[in-house]
Design an enzyme around this catalytic site. Structure first.
Site, mmCIF file in Angstrom:
data_model
loop_
_atom_site.group_PDB
_atom_site.id
_atom_site.type_symbol
_atom_site.label_atom_id
_atom_site.label_comp_id
_atom_site.label_asym_id
_atom_site.label_seq_id
_atom_site.Cartn_x
_atom_site.Cartn_y
_atom_site.Cartn_z
ATOM 1 N N GLU A 1 72.736 13.729 52.935
ATOM 2 C CA GLU A 1 74.039 13.591 52.294
ATOM 3 C C GLU A 1 75.104 13.132 53.284
ATOM 4 O O GLU A 1 75.940 12.277 52.968
ATOM 5 C CB GLU A 1 74.469 14.930 51.666
ATOM 6 C CG GLU A 1 73.541 15.437 50.581
ATOM 7 C CD GLU A 1 72.473 16.379 51.113
ATOM 8 O OE1 GLU A 1 72.128 17.328 50.403
ATOM 9 O OE2 GLU A 1 71.982 16.156 52.252
ATOM 10 N N ARG B 1 46.350 6.980 62.592
ATOM 11 C CA ARG B 1 46.232 5.571 62.951
ATOM 12 C C ARG B 1 47.002 4.668 61.967
ATOM 13 O O ARG B 1 46.700 3.482 61.847
ATOM 14 C CB ARG B 1 44.755 5.170 63.009
ATOM 15 C CG ARG B 1 44.004 5.906 64.114
ATOM 16 C CD ARG B 1 42.608 5.377 64.332
ATOM 17 N NE ARG B 1 41.661 5.773 63.316
ATOM 18 C CZ ARG B 1 41.009 6.945 63.283
ATOM 19 N NH1 ARG B 1 41.245 7.852 64.230
ATOM 20 N NH2 ARG B 1 40.146 7.215 62.326
#
Length: 378
Positions: free
Chosen positions: A57, A217
């Site tokens: 926010e 990965r």
């Protein structure tokens, strides 16, 4: 709840996209996205990244500046009402003059849940709650469990044949070589699952049989390395294994209290962390103790990639929250390794799962379901 529109749905989905982009970067905090709309235009958007401190926010409000007056905020998690590393986001929205706030889900923390929404409403802001709730709660299911229990959310992942087997018998396999059952699409999704996890857990039997690396990965950014955890009571993990040779303080071995100190020192010299934990009556390491230790480290999510013994032990002790089962279109036969020792066959096991869903990855089918719901109000 005030009425929401299809436009609201589209804006909340954009906020969820912002939140998902921060997966791997927010833990142990929740993953949150925020979108600010005024006169039909985006004037600010943000997500929470732990290292940057600011909540979603605040990031969006800073981008919007003075235009935030009279705007609508779409937030994937209830704006906080307490002071932690930053000030309350509810107060920031109020001070900026937000006119309306659409919240996907309440905060799972029982100490603060609902208070941020109450503060916004007390300030005269119109608040809608529950839009795209399912997606928002799935995104933060690990945080929901951790904030209430201080224990990580445990996902059991397994790749299985159509007859519910994990792998061929050892006599039919090459030692210390990974056996691939599923195809590349399913394996790519497993990598994304690793990226979304704080830790991956296996047993020493899998290390000795498959010699896995257990790395993330995906190439996607993450705030801290994926912690690779092995239950290894006697410290039998080979020094030349992929885990040890790639260790950079991101491999943790749990061993028994009486494990060989010489072996421990040799592993530590390779950059492996070793922690001694109690054993249960049958001599196996205490899984509960291991999860407590991981929680103490701020690990909020653990994915298991293990053999049938550890799968069975986790299920028998009711420590699994979510199961993700990939089925490859092959049969391995009765002599192959089972899914989980002492547990029902996968087909019967699925009957215990809630919120069951099915997805396909190439030729493979993925079944996902829950054993525990981390959101207390459901």
């Amino acid at each position: 709840m005030p009425e929401t529109t299809q436009i609201d749905v589209e804006h909340m989905r954009r906020a969820l996209v912002l939140a998902r982009a921060a997966v791997g970067m927010a833990s142990p905090n929740p993953t949150v996205g925020c979108l600010l709309i005024k006169d039909g235009h985006i004037i600010g958007e943000g997500a929470h990244y732990y290292a940057a401190k600011d909540h979603a926010e605040v990031v969006a409000l800073r981008q919007a500046g003075g235009e935030a007056q009279g705007a609508t905020a779409y937030v994937t998690l209830e704006p906080c009402s307490h002071t932690g590393r930053t000030g309350p986001c509810a107060d920031a929205l109020i001070a900026a003059g937000i006119q309306r706030c659409v919240v996907a889900t309440t905060d799972p923390n029982p100490l603060v849940s609902g208070s941020g929404i109450a503060r916004l409403r007390a300030a005269g802001i119109e608040v809608s709650v529950g839009l795209c709730e399912e997606e928002a709660r799935t995104l933060n299911e690990a945080f929901a469990k951790f904030i209430q229990t201080q224990l990580p959310f445990v996902t059991l992942k397994a790749a299985l044949s159509t007859d519910g087997r994990l792998a061929p018998p050892a006599t039919a396999r090459t030692a210390r070589t990974t056996f691939w059952l599923t195809g590349s699409n399913a394996r790519a999704h497993v990598q994304r699952m690793r990226h979304a996890s704080d830790a991956v857990l296996t047993g020493v039997g899998t290390v000795l049989a498959d010699n896995p690396a257990l790395t993330d990965r995906t190439g996607l950014p993450r705030r801290r390395r994926l912690l690779r955890v092995v239950l290894d009571s006697k410290l039998a993990t080979p020094p030349d294994s992929k885990l040890v040779t790639t260790a950079k303080d991101d491999v943790l071995l749990f061993c028994s209290l009486d494990a060989d100190p010489v072996r421990e020192q040799a592993l530590v010299q390779h950059g492996v962390q070793v922690q001694r934990i109690p054993s249960m009556e049958e001599g196996h390491l205490s899984l509960s103790a291991a999860l407590v230790r991981l929680g103490d480290r701020g690990i909020i999510s653990v994915m298991t990639e293990a053999g049938y013994r550890l799968n069975g032990a986790l299920l028998q002790r009711d420590l699994v929250d979510k199961a993700v089962l990939f089925y490859a279109p092959v049969s391995l036969g009765e002599d192959a390794l089972p899914f989980a020792e002492g547990a029902p066959s996968p087909g019967l096991f699925e009957q215990y799962l809630q919120r069951l869903s099915r997805t396909t990855y190439g030729a493979d089918t993925c079944i996902t379901g829950y054993l525990h719901n981390p959101w207390a109000d459901r």
